[in-house]
Design a protein around this motif. Structure first.
Motif, PDB file in Angstrom:
ATOM      1  N   ASP A 557       0.855  -1.191   0.000  1.00 37.96           N
ATOM      2  CA  ASP A 557       0.000   0.000   0.000  1.00 37.96           C
ATOM      3  C   ASP A 557       0.890   1.241   0.000  1.00 37.96           C
ATOM      4  O   ASP A 557       2.112   1.158   0.191  1.00 37.96           O
ATOM      5  N   LEU A 558       0.265   2.396  -0.200  1.00 34.50           N
ATOM      6  CA  LEU A 558       1.023   3.629  -0.293  1.00 34.50           C
ATOM      7  C   LEU A 558       1.543   4.093   1.061  1.00 34.50           C
ATOM      8  O   LEU A 558       2.542   4.814   1.128  1.00 34.50           O
ATOM      9  N   GLU A 559       0.890   3.697   2.127  1.00 34.26           N
ATOM     10  CA  GLU A 559       1.416   4.040   3.448  1.00 34.26           C
ATOM     11  C   GLU A 559       2.779   3.394   3.651  1.00 34.26           C
ATOM     12  O   GLU A 559       3.738   4.036   4.115  1.00 34.26           O
ATOM     13  N   SER A 560       2.887   2.131   3.297  1.00 34.62           N
ATOM     14  CA  SER A 560       4.167   1.430   3.401  1.00 34.62           C
ATOM     15  C   SER A 560       5.190   2.020   2.435  1.00 34.62           C
ATOM     16  O   SER A 560       6.369   2.205   2.787  1.00 34.62           O
ATOM     17  N   PHE A 561       4.759   2.314   1.210  1.00 33.96           N
ATOM     18  CA  PHE A 561       5.637   2.908   0.197  1.00 33.96           C
ATOM     19  C   PHE A 561       6.250   4.206   0.722  1.00 33.96           C
ATOM     20  O   PHE A 561       7.461   4.425   0.628  1.00 33.96           O
ATOM     21  N   ASN A 562       5.438   5.070   1.286  1.00 38.08           N
ATOM     22  CA  ASN A 562       5.940   6.361   1.762  1.00 38.08           C
ATOM     23  C   ASN A 562       6.758   6.227   3.046  1.00 38.08           C
ATOM     24  O   ASN A 562       7.727   6.968   3.243  1.00 38.08           O
ATOM     25  N   TYR A 563       6.392   5.278   3.911  1.00 40.34           N
ATOM     26  CA  TYR A 563       7.218   5.036   5.100  1.00 40.34           C
ATOM     27  C   TYR A 563       8.627   4.611   4.683  1.00 40.34           C
ATOM     28  O   TYR A 563       9.634   5.128   5.191  1.00 40.34           O
ATOM     29  N   ARG A 564       8.696   3.666   3.763  1.00 41.89           N
ATOM     30  CA  ARG A 564       9.999   3.166   3.324  1.00 41.89           C
ATOM     31  C   ARG A 564      10.794   4.260   2.603  1.00 41.89           C
ATOM     32  O   ARG A 564      12.014   4.361   2.755  1.00 41.89           O
ATOM     33  N   SER A 565      10.102   5.092   1.846  1.00 44.41           N
ATOM     34  CA  SER A 565      10.766   6.219   1.193  1.00 44.41           C
ATOM     35  C   SER A 565      11.421   7.122   2.228  1.00 44.41           C
ATOM     36  O   SER A 565      12.566   7.579   2.057  1.00 44.41           O
ATOM     37  N   HIS A 566      10.701   7.394   3.309  1.00 38.11           N
ATOM     38  CA  HIS A 566      11.237   8.247   4.371  1.00 38.11           C
ATOM     39  C   HIS A 566      12.488   7.619   4.991  1.00 38.11           C
ATOM     40  O   HIS A 566      13.466   8.326   5.297  1.00 38.11           O
ATOM     41  N   VAL A 567      12.481   6.317   5.160  1.00 38.81           N
ATOM     42  CA  VAL A 567      13.650   5.630   5.709  1.00 38.81           C
ATOM     43  C   VAL A 567      14.859   5.814   4.786  1.00 38.81           C
ATOM     44  O   VAL A 567      15.976   6.116   5.246  1.00 38.81           O
ATOM     45  N   LEU A 568      14.644   5.659   3.479  1.00 34.99           N
ATOM     46  CA  LEU A 568      15.757   5.811   2.528  1.00 34.99           C
ATOM     47  C   LEU A 568      16.254   7.251   2.489  1.00 34.99           C
ATOM     48  O   LEU A 568      17.467   7.500   2.390  1.00 34.99           O
ATOM     49  N   PHE A 569      15.343   8.199   2.565  1.00 29.94           N
ATOM     50  CA  PHE A 569      15.751   9.608   2.619  1.00 29.94           C
ATOM     51  C   PHE A 569      16.572   9.877   3.885  1.00 29.94           C
ATOM     52  O   PHE A 569      17.559  10.633   3.845  1.00 29.94           O
ATOM     53  N   SER A 570      16.194   9.262   4.985  1.00 33.59           N
ATOM     54  CA  SER A 570      16.935   9.458   6.230  1.00 33.59           C
ATOM     55  C   SER A 570      18.350   8.903   6.102  1.00 33.59           C
ATOM     56  O   SER A 570      19.325   9.519   6.571  1.00 33.59           O
ATOM     57  N   GLN A 571      18.468   7.743   5.459  1.00 30.13           N
ATOM     58  CA  GLN A 571      19.799   7.179   5.237  1.00 30.13           C
ATOM     59  C   GLN A 571      20.636   8.086   4.348  1.00 30.13           C
ATOM     60  O   GLN A 571      21.829   8.311   4.619  1.00 30.13           O
ATOM     61  N   LEU A 572      20.021   8.604   3.302  1.00 27.13           N
ATOM     62  CA  LEU A 572      20.754   9.493   2.399  1.00 27.13           C
ATOM     63  C   LEU A 572      21.159  10.772   3.129  1.00 27.13           C
ATOM     64  O   LEU A 572      22.289  11.252   2.971  1.00 27.13           O
ATOM     65  N   ARG A 573      20.263  11.312   3.945  1.00 29.68           N
ATOM     66  CA  ARG A 573      20.590  12.528   4.702  1.00 29.68           C
ATOM     67  C   ARG A 573      21.788  12.271   5.616  1.00 29.68           C
ATOM     68  O   ARG A 573      22.692  13.105   5.721  1.00 29.68           O
ATOM     69  N   ASP A 574      21.814  11.118   6.264  1.00 30.75           N
ATOM     70  CA  ASP A 574      22.955  10.790   7.121  1.00 30.75           C
ATOM     71  C   ASP A 574      24.243  10.713   6.323  1.00 30.75           C
ATOM     72  O   ASP A 574      25.312  11.150   6.777  1.00 30.75           O
ATOM     73  N   GLN A 575      24.170  10.159   5.116  1.00 27.11           N
ATOM     74  CA  GLN A 575      25.368  10.049   4.289  1.00 27.11           C
ATOM     75  C   GLN A 575      25.833  11.417   3.798  1.00 27.11           C
ATOM     76  O   GLN A 575      27.034  11.650   3.640  1.00 27.11           O
ATOM     77  N   VAL A 576      24.900  12.323   3.576  1.00 25.44           N
ATOM     78  CA  VAL A 576      25.273  13.696   3.228  1.00 25.44           C
ATOM     79  C   VAL A 576      25.973  14.350   4.416  1.00 25.44           C
ATOM     80  O   VAL A 576      26.986  15.037   4.263  1.00 25.44           O
ATOM     81  N   ALA A 577      25.436  14.113   5.616  1.00 23.84           N
ATOM     82  CA  ALA A 577      25.973  14.750   6.814  1.00 23.84           C
ATOM     83  C   ALA A 577      27.302  14.155   7.252  1.00 23.84           C
ATOM     84  O   ALA A 577      28.191  14.868   7.747  1.00 23.84           O
ATOM     85  N   LEU A 578      27.476  12.841   7.078  1.00 25.83           N
ATOM     86  CA  LEU A 578      28.637  12.151   7.634  1.00 25.83           C
ATOM     87  C   LEU A 578      29.754  11.897   6.628  1.00 25.83           C
ATOM     88  O   LEU A 578      30.932  11.832   7.006  1.00 25.83           O
ATOM     89  N   PHE A 579      29.382  11.734   5.359  1.00 23.22           N
ATOM     90  CA  PHE A 579      30.370  11.295   4.388  1.00 23.22           C
ATOM     91  C   PHE A 579      30.538  12.343   3.275  1.00 23.22           C
ATOM     92  O   PHE A 579      30.685  13.512   3.572  1.00 23.22           O
ATOM     93  N   ALA A 580      30.528  11.916   2.031  1.00 18.97           N
ATOM     94  CA  ALA A 580      30.890  12.831   0.942  1.00 18.97           C
ATOM     95  C   ALA A 580      29.883  12.768  -0.191  1.00 18.97           C
ATOM     96  O   ALA A 580      30.246  12.790  -1.368  1.00 18.97           O
ATOM     97  N   CYS A 581      28.613  12.709   0.164  1.00 17.47           N
ATOM     98  CA  CYS A 581      27.562  12.602  -0.848  1.00 17.47           C
ATOM     99  C   CYS A 581      27.204  13.989  -1.369  1.00 17.47           C
ATOM    100  O   CYS A 581      26.838  14.872  -0.587  1.00 17.47           O
ATOM    101  N   SER A 582      27.269  14.164  -2.685  1.00 15.91           N
ATOM    102  CA  SER A 582      27.015  15.481  -3.279  1.00 15.91           C
ATOM    103  C   SER A 582      25.772  15.540  -4.155  1.00 15.91           C
ATOM    104  O   SER A 582      25.446  16.599  -4.678  1.00 15.91           O
ATOM    105  N   GLY A 583      25.081  14.425  -4.342  1.00 13.92           N
ATOM    106  CA  GLY A 583      23.876  14.427  -5.159  1.00 13.92           C
ATOM    107  C   GLY A 583      23.343  13.018  -5.300  1.00 13.92           C
ATOM    108  O   GLY A 583      24.061  12.037  -5.089  1.00 13.92           O
ATOM    109  N   ALA A 584      22.056  12.921  -5.661  1.00 13.26           N
ATOM    110  CA  ALA A 584      21.446  11.601  -5.763  1.00 13.26           C
ATOM    111  C   ALA A 584      20.276  11.626  -6.727  1.00 13.26           C
ATOM    112  O   ALA A 584      19.609  12.654  -6.896  1.00 13.26           O
ATOM    113  N   VAL A 585      20.034  10.465  -7.319  1.00  9.70           N
ATOM    114  CA  VAL A 585      18.974  10.289  -8.312  1.00  9.70           C
ATOM    115  C   VAL A 585      18.038   9.191  -7.832  1.00  9.70           C
ATOM    116  O   VAL A 585      18.455   8.035  -7.670  1.00  9.70           O
TER     117      VAL A 585
END
Length: 630
Positions: A557-585
């Protein structure tokens, strides 16, 4: 498939011989439509197709509309003895013959004919610029034909072109009947798509669609048009405008003879001339605009340009911005106007259920881009396809950075290109760069995607290709290999990883290469979360439906889809903050056939994402990037 195509060809040729007129055009019901399908009509894409080289409205004429069509049987036999018009049935141009929009909806056709009649407006004779030297010229433009085109006007062969994504122009002045008389235009198209032994740049097209490979597009799929120009005319413009106000422009004359006097004027959005310059054609002209308003995703300011060469006056535009790369706080970053701008957007395939490669209307095409902007994205990766110029103009005006892929060669059989095929790939890449390097929104050229068509054992061609692209266009970055088989070329260390990101991190998973701190850490693809829509929004082909389980993650369902999306965004945000991530697709803008991982369904009718949540998550990425670089 080949037998079916030959049977269709024989049947249609027999019909043509027996009938006095072609079968009338009728749009065939697409397997899945969009909100714009019924707006296509029989005069599609009426807009002027070249926003960066435009003359007056009285000097051009669209040839889009109802043409005639029939399959051919063999390239050599057909072109040696072209058929007489009219052909067997009517077809809509531009379109893909595999689409219902075309009125043909045929698959597996390799050789095909297209024909139409046109009149050169008598009023063109009165336009200025004949200069007593044979009068004005008549140009015939094709903005894209997939894959090879041989063109006749009034029985005379006037040109040949190879390449399914670039435009070409033929001077047909000496072949047409002027003053309003009727002229016959005949085009033979050869499109082998993924047929062995051919290995051509064709992106995601295949005659055997399966999951990430889609229905192909054959034929005349972008605008065809006539243009009246003076006997001495401007053939093209190369324009760059940097953050410091410096402008360089090369005005290419049709003859290529330098030193023809030219004049350039730049106008701001209010029409005020902010700079003017006089010089000569076919030479690099340089001048400055004091304190220009800069082009950015947040403020995509554009300046109009008027170029005069004798009787020829063309209009164009540019945006002042500088793309570069540099170390910021010890991390290699992409810079826009001297500042690190974190790039976030979607993988954009550019496929449509009604038109396949051809968006039904300009509004439909822009809808996808506006969706990205509405969610706070500042970038779009145009994935192994080249769009009409109006796509890039829309990105210029909306403020979307464009990461532009070169369409890949087909690798379904596992065969890598031979020497001639590799040379053709590189030639077409050079055409892509040459024809698009004046659009401000394009910030990166991508050479190879995930090793598709990439020679990687005998030598590494991307090293030399990167150098050539830099030579042609030093104003942009080069992503030599997005995902996999990275041999150190280009500006990016680009990883693909589904579903979680691994962006600029010290950890990685095969087949992507480890992060290279000497280059920009970039997440070329991630996400790909799926959700099976209701049947009315699903591509109704069972073979495609059967591949849905191949999606990286399918959510109930879309609730699960959006929850999981938020988790992936959180991981990406951490990688931007901690490592050397400059962009994502994020994969991807829309569903495509059996892929059900779009922000919207394939028919563009159902938005999966929770817009409020996504806007907040995307803004958090920008905030983390800003904090990281303080």
């Amino acid at each position: 498939m080949l037998k079916a195509a030959l049977a269709l060809a024989v049947a249609m040729l027999a019909t043509s011989a027996a009938a006095a007129s072609p079968t009338p055009y009728q749009m065939l019901a697409p397997l899945l439509d969009t909100p714009w399908t019924e707006q296509i009509g029989t005069s599609p894409w009426p807009q002027h197709p070249r926003p960066q080289l435009r003359r007056g409205d009285d000097a051009w004429q669209s040839l889009n509309g109802i043409w005639t069509f029939q399959p051919g049987l063999d390239a050599d036999a057909d072109t040696a003895d072209p058929p007489a018009a009219p052909l067997a049935q009517e077809v809509l141009v531009p379109s893909c013959i595999e689409s219902g929009v075309s009125g043909v909806m045929a698959s597996g056709v390799t050789h095909m004919w297209f024909a139409t009649a046109f009149a050169v407006p008598a009023a063109w004779d009165a336009l200025p610029g004949g200069d007593g030297d044979g009068g004005r010229r008549v140009l015939l433009h094709f903005d894209a034909v997939d894959y090879e085109a041989t063109v006749w006007v009034n029985g005379d062969e006037v040109g040949f072109h190879r390449g399914g994504y670039d435009r070409f122009t033929l001077d047909v002045t000496d072949n047409v009947v002027a003053g309003g008389g009727e002229n016959e235009l005949l085009v033979f198209v050869f499109d082998p798509t993924d047929e062995a032994p051919y290995n051509i740049p064709n992106g995601k097209q295949t005659r055997q669609p399966s999951h990430i490979w889609y229905t192909p597009c054959s034929g005349i799929w972008q605008t065809v048009w006539l243009e009246s120009v003076p006997s001495s005319y401007i053939a093209g413009l190369d324009i760059t405008a940097g953050m410091d106000g410096d402008v360089t422009i090369t005005i290419h004359s049709a003859t290529g003879t330098p030193s023809t006097p030219v004049e350039v004027a730049l106008h701001d959005e209010g029409g005020v001339v902010v700079a003017s310059h006089q010089g000569a054609s076919d030479e690099v002209l340089a001048f400055s605009v004091p304190v220009p308003a800069l082009w950015t995703p947040d403020s995509p300011t554009l300046y109009n340009i008027t170029v005069t060469m004798g009787a020829d006056i063309v209009r164009s535009y540019t945006g002042f911005r500088t793309v570069s790369a540099a170390s910021v706080n010890g991390v290699q970053r992409p810079l826009l106007n001297g500042e690190f701008v974190f790039q976030f957007g979607t993988l954009d395939q550019g496929f449509w259920p009604d038109g396949i490669y051809v968006p039904p209307t300009l509004d439909a095409m822009v809808f996808d881009l506006q969706l990205l902007k509405s969610l706070g994205m500042n970038m779009v990766r145009k994935h192994i396809k080249v769009e009409p110029d109006l796509f890039y103009e829309a990105c210029d005006r909306l403020g979307l950075l464009v990461v532009q892929d070169m369409p890949s060669m087909h690798t379904g059989s596992g065969a890598l290109p031979d020497g001639a095929q590799q040379a053709e790939f590189e030639r077409q890449l050079e055409r892509l760069v040459a024809q698009h390097k004046s659009f401000p929104s394009i910030v990166t050229w991508v050479i190879y995607n995930e090793g598709w068509g990439q020679i990687r054992d005998a030598y590494h061609p991307e090293v030399g290709i990167t150098a050539r692209v830099r030579e042609m266009d030093p104003t942009r970055l080069v992503d030599a290999t997005t995902g996999w088989f990275d041999h150190g070329a280009g500006d990016f260390s680009d990883n693909h990883h589904y579903a979680e990101p691994q962006c600029g991190t010290p950890f990685y998973s095969l087949p992507s290469s480890p992060y290279d701190s000497a280059r920009i850490g970039f997440q070329g693809e991630f996400g790909g979360l799926g959700h099976r829509p209701a049947p009315e929004h699903l591509w109704p082909v069972q073979a495609a439906i059967d591949t849905i389980p191949q999606t990286y993650e399918v959510h109930a369902d879309l609730e699960s889809f959006n929850y999981r999306s938020h988790v992936l965004f959180s991981q990406l945000r951490d990688q931007v903050a901690l490592f050397a991530c400059s962009g994502a697709v994020w994969t991807q803008t829309t569903d495509v056939e059996g892929e059900v991982n779009g922000l919207v369904t394939y028919d563009r009718r159902v938005l999966r994402v929770n817009a409020t949540q996504w806007r907040a998550d995307i803004q958090a990425l920008y905030a983390a990037a800003a904090e990281r670089t303080r």
